[in-house]
Write an enzyme that holds these catalytic residues in place. Structure first.
Site, mmCIF file in Angstrom:
data_model
loop_
_atom_site.group_PDB
_atom_site.id
_atom_site.type_symbol
_atom_site.label_atom_id
_atom_site.label_comp_id
_atom_site.label_asym_id
_atom_site.label_seq_id
_atom_site.Cartn_x
_atom_site.Cartn_y
_atom_site.Cartn_z
ATOM 1 N N ALA A 80 0.829 -1.212 0.000
ATOM 2 C CA ALA A 80 0.000 0.000 0.000
ATOM 3 C C ALA A 80 0.861 1.259 0.000
ATOM 4 O O ALA A 80 0.636 2.181 -0.795
ATOM 5 C CB ALA A 80 -0.933 -0.002 1.215
ATOM 6 N N GLU A 81 1.867 1.303 0.874
ATOM 7 C CA GLU A 81 2.710 2.500 0.941
ATOM 8 C C GLU A 81 3.533 2.675 -0.330
ATOM 9 O O GLU A 81 3.727 3.792 -0.806
ATOM 10 C CB GLU A 81 3.632 2.463 2.157
ATOM 11 C CG GLU A 81 4.426 3.747 2.286
ATOM 12 C CD GLU A 81 5.148 3.905 3.604
ATOM 13 O OE1 GLU A 81 6.045 4.764 3.665
ATOM 14 O OE2 GLU A 81 4.831 3.182 4.569
ATOM 15 N N GLU A 82 3.996 1.582 -0.892
ATOM 16 C CA GLU A 82 4.757 1.659 -2.147
ATOM 17 C C GLU A 82 3.913 2.303 -3.249
ATOM 18 O O GLU A 82 4.365 3.209 -3.948
ATOM 19 C CB GLU A 82 5.197 0.257 -2.564
ATOM 20 C CG GLU A 82 5.790 0.200 -3.942
ATOM 21 C CD GLU A 82 7.273 -0.088 -3.965
ATOM 22 O OE1 GLU A 82 7.783 -0.262 -5.077
ATOM 23 O OE2 GLU A 82 7.914 -0.134 -2.912
#
Length: 159
Positions: A80-82
């Protein structure tokens, strides 16, 4: 702050000439296996499509399991953060700015024990110094497995 040497983000002028799939291929690195030495490559994240307001990628369950045999929640949050960070970069001048995750949360609603997940990140808010992304993960049957939100901070290079 120095970006990965193999990262080939387009200039703002070149961005409009590349298809979402061509942008994704750039993020998959020169060998198509991710950018060497990055967490995304280690997790097996492969980009499918990239645009300023939508990023899609896949990640295998194999190699990213928790001891109970299901996809690890930490791997899901890293995915998700990527996507949120990379999606934010597409909205910036890569010669002057970069985006980094500063807040991340996720709710895992269904376990996955095989195959891969597909994540779709959508830009919900774009400000001068913050961007907020909503990310939904689905299994191979199209069922939602996790819902995440990531806020990215925009940083000027050299700061």
């Amino acid at each position: 702050m120095t970006l990965h040497p193999d990262l080939a983000l387009p200039s703002p002028e070149d961005f409009e000439q590349l298809s979402p799939e061509a942008l994704a291929a750039r993020m998959n690195g020169p060998e198509g296996q991710g950018l060497p030495g990055t967490l995304g490559a280690r997790l097996g994240i492969r980009y499918v499509s990239m645009a300023r307001e939508r990023v899609v990628a896949t990640m295998p369950v194999e190699g990213n399991r928790q001891p109970a045999g299901r996809l690890h929640g930490g791997a899901t949050l890293a995915l998700a953060e990527e996507l949120a960070s990379v999606g934010s970069w597409l909205n910036l001048d890569p010669q002057r700015q970069v985006a980094v995750g500063v807040d991340l949360n996720g709710t895992h609603v269904r376990g996955v024990s095989e195959g891969h997940v597909t994540a779709e990140a959508r830009l919900s808010y774009r400000g001068r110094s913050l961007m907020v992304w909503e990310i939904e993960m689905k299994d191979e049957k199209g069922r939602t497995t996790s819902l995440c939100r990531c806020t990215c901070n925009v940083i000027s290079m050299g700061a």
